[in-house]
Design a protein around this motif. Structure first.
Motif, mmCIF file in Angstrom:
data_model
loop_
_atom_site.group_PDB
_atom_site.id
_atom_site.type_symbol
_atom_site.label_atom_id
_atom_site.label_comp_id
_atom_site.label_asym_id
_atom_site.label_seq_id
_atom_site.Cartn_x
_atom_site.Cartn_y
_atom_site.Cartn_z
ATOM 1 N N LEU A 127 0.814 -1.210 0.000
ATOM 2 C CA LEU A 127 0.000 0.000 0.000
ATOM 3 C C LEU A 127 0.852 1.267 0.000
ATOM 4 O O LEU A 127 0.321 2.362 -0.213
ATOM 5 N N ALA A 128 2.155 1.130 0.202
ATOM 6 C CA ALA A 128 3.037 2.287 0.063
ATOM 7 C C ALA A 128 3.076 2.779 -1.381
ATOM 8 O O ALA A 128 3.507 3.908 -1.645
ATOM 9 N N PRO A 132 1.999 7.063 -5.440
ATOM 10 C CA PRO A 132 2.580 7.165 -6.784
ATOM 11 C C PRO A 132 1.728 6.514 -7.857
ATOM 12 O O PRO A 132 1.748 6.942 -9.013
ATOM 13 N N LEU A 133 0.940 5.498 -7.494
ATOM 14 C CA LEU A 133 0.045 4.876 -8.478
ATOM 15 C C LEU A 133 -1.058 5.853 -8.878
ATOM 16 O O LEU A 133 -1.402 5.959 -10.065
ATOM 17 N N ARG A 134 -1.599 6.569 -7.925
ATOM 18 C CA ARG A 134 -2.615 7.571 -8.259
ATOM 19 C C ARG A 134 -2.024 8.661 -9.151
ATOM 20 O O ARG A 134 -2.673 9.113 -10.104
ATOM 21 N N PRO A 161 -4.294 -11.227 -5.469
ATOM 22 C CA PRO A 161 -4.952 -10.633 -4.293
ATOM 23 C C PRO A 161 -4.246 -9.385 -3.767
ATOM 24 O O PRO A 161 -4.912 -8.416 -3.377
ATOM 25 N N ILE A 162 -2.910 -9.373 -3.769
ATOM 26 C CA ILE A 162 -2.183 -8.179 -3.327
ATOM 27 C C ILE A 162 -2.439 -7.029 -4.286
ATOM 28 O O ILE A 162 -2.666 -5.885 -3.873
ATOM 29 N N ALA A 163 -2.401 -7.305 -5.586
ATOM 30 C CA ALA A 163 -2.669 -6.265 -6.574
ATOM 31 C C ALA A 163 -4.092 -5.741 -6.438
ATOM 32 O O ALA A 163 -4.345 -4.536 -6.617
ATOM 33 N N LEU A 166 -4.201 -3.193 -3.762
ATOM 34 C CA LEU A 166 -3.601 -1.944 -4.219
ATOM 35 C C LEU A 166 -4.565 -1.171 -5.113
ATOM 36 O O LEU A 166 -4.729 0.045 -4.972
ATOM 37 N N VAL A 167 -5.207 -1.860 -6.033
ATOM 38 C CA VAL A 167 -6.167 -1.209 -6.924
ATOM 39 C C VAL A 167 -7.334 -0.626 -6.124
ATOM 40 O O VAL A 167 -7.775 0.502 -6.369
#
Length: 282
Positions: A127-128, A132-134, A161-163, A166-167
């Motif tokens: 989740l860190a 930057p993804l946004r 599942p981890i991705a 994050l999404v």
């Protein structure tokens, strides 16, 4: 059926090259690749950054756009952006690739820009990557496109599942997922776990492929050298397709075959084999 259209993802039409080549540019001229893809019945294609450099410096992105239109190909995917969270001018950053992909997106209007993470151990705190993804998604929106995360079991974002977490945390309509059969099954993700993790509307693309039961070498070596045509391995591809259809995905379905044997084939023959074997699963 209306949801059996196929996309020849980048490596499926690239010929004798692979992710371990530097550069990984396809030896097949882009005009020949496009003609072979269309002749084999695909609706679109994928291209990696190294191929886009060649296109930019030869026929240009507008020339490629027109070439695709002339062959009736309407779906394009471009890749791969890794380490997208590292600021520009910081060691390890990939902003040159980001700039290239977005320049291409301005002209080619891809369905999405595929992003990975970084080869190595799973991230301690995925989740860190949210902020930057946004920021990356906002940039994609400025260029009229989206970004799709491809989790890989040998990378920082290692499982679907981890991705998905994050999404969901990014909560940005320009952010979604690439579901690659190889990365799902080699990560040990079950179809039940996949079904529980996925949310409708978050699947931007799917890549189908197969593999033998046992991993040979590292996971990265196995994925680059030993993928199989759909139906020739141990993956429950029909079960995977059923889960994805239940989540609302209707294609087009990417085909991503990577192996030493496959890339030695003439590109036209390789594309036909990949299409025929994948359609049998759909």
């Amino acid at each position: 059926m209306t949801d059996t259209k196929l996309v020849a993802t980048a490596w499926t039409s690239a010929g004798d090259t692979s992710p371990v080549h530097v550069p990984a540019t396809s030896p097949v001229p882009i005009t020949e690749r496009v003609a072979a893809i269309a002749a084999a019945g695909y609706c679109g294609l994928g291209l990696i950054a190294d191929d886009l450099v060649v296109v930019r410096d030869s026929i240009g992105f507008a020339g490629l756009r027109d070439l695709l239109a002339d062959h009736g190909l309407h779906h394009i995917e471009i890749e791969l952006l890794e380490r997208w969270w590292i600021p520009r001018d910081t060691p390890g950053h990939t902003h040159e690739i980001r700039d290239l992909l977005f320049d291409a997106a301005d002209v080619l209007s891809p369905a999405f820009v595929k992003i990975g993470s970084d080869n190595g151990p799973p991230a301690r705190d995925p989740l860190a990557f949210v902020a930057p993804l946004r920021e990356l998604a906002d940039q994609a929106a400025d260029h009229g496109t989206r970004v799709a995360i491809e989790p890989m079991p040998f990378a920082a974002i290692s499982t679907v599942p981890i991705a998905c977490e994050l999404v969901a945390a990014a909560a940005h309509r320009r952010v979604g997922l690439i579901i690659d059969a190889w990365h799902v099954f080699r990560a040990g993700t079950t179809l039940a776990e996949l079904d529980a993790a996925l949310q409708s509307g978050t699947i931007f693309g799917v890549e189908l492929d197969d593999a033998a039961p046992g991993v040979v070498g590292t996971l990265f070596e196995d994925t680059v050298q030993r993928r199989l045509l759909c139906g020739d391995g141990c993956f429950d591809l029909k079960g995977l397709v059923e889960v994805l259809r239940d989540k609302g995905f209707r294609g087009p379905w990417g085909v991503e075959i990577l192996s030493a044997k496959f890339r030695r084939l003439p590109v036209a023959q390789a594309l036909e084999q990949a299409a025929d074997s994948t359609l049998a699963q759909l």
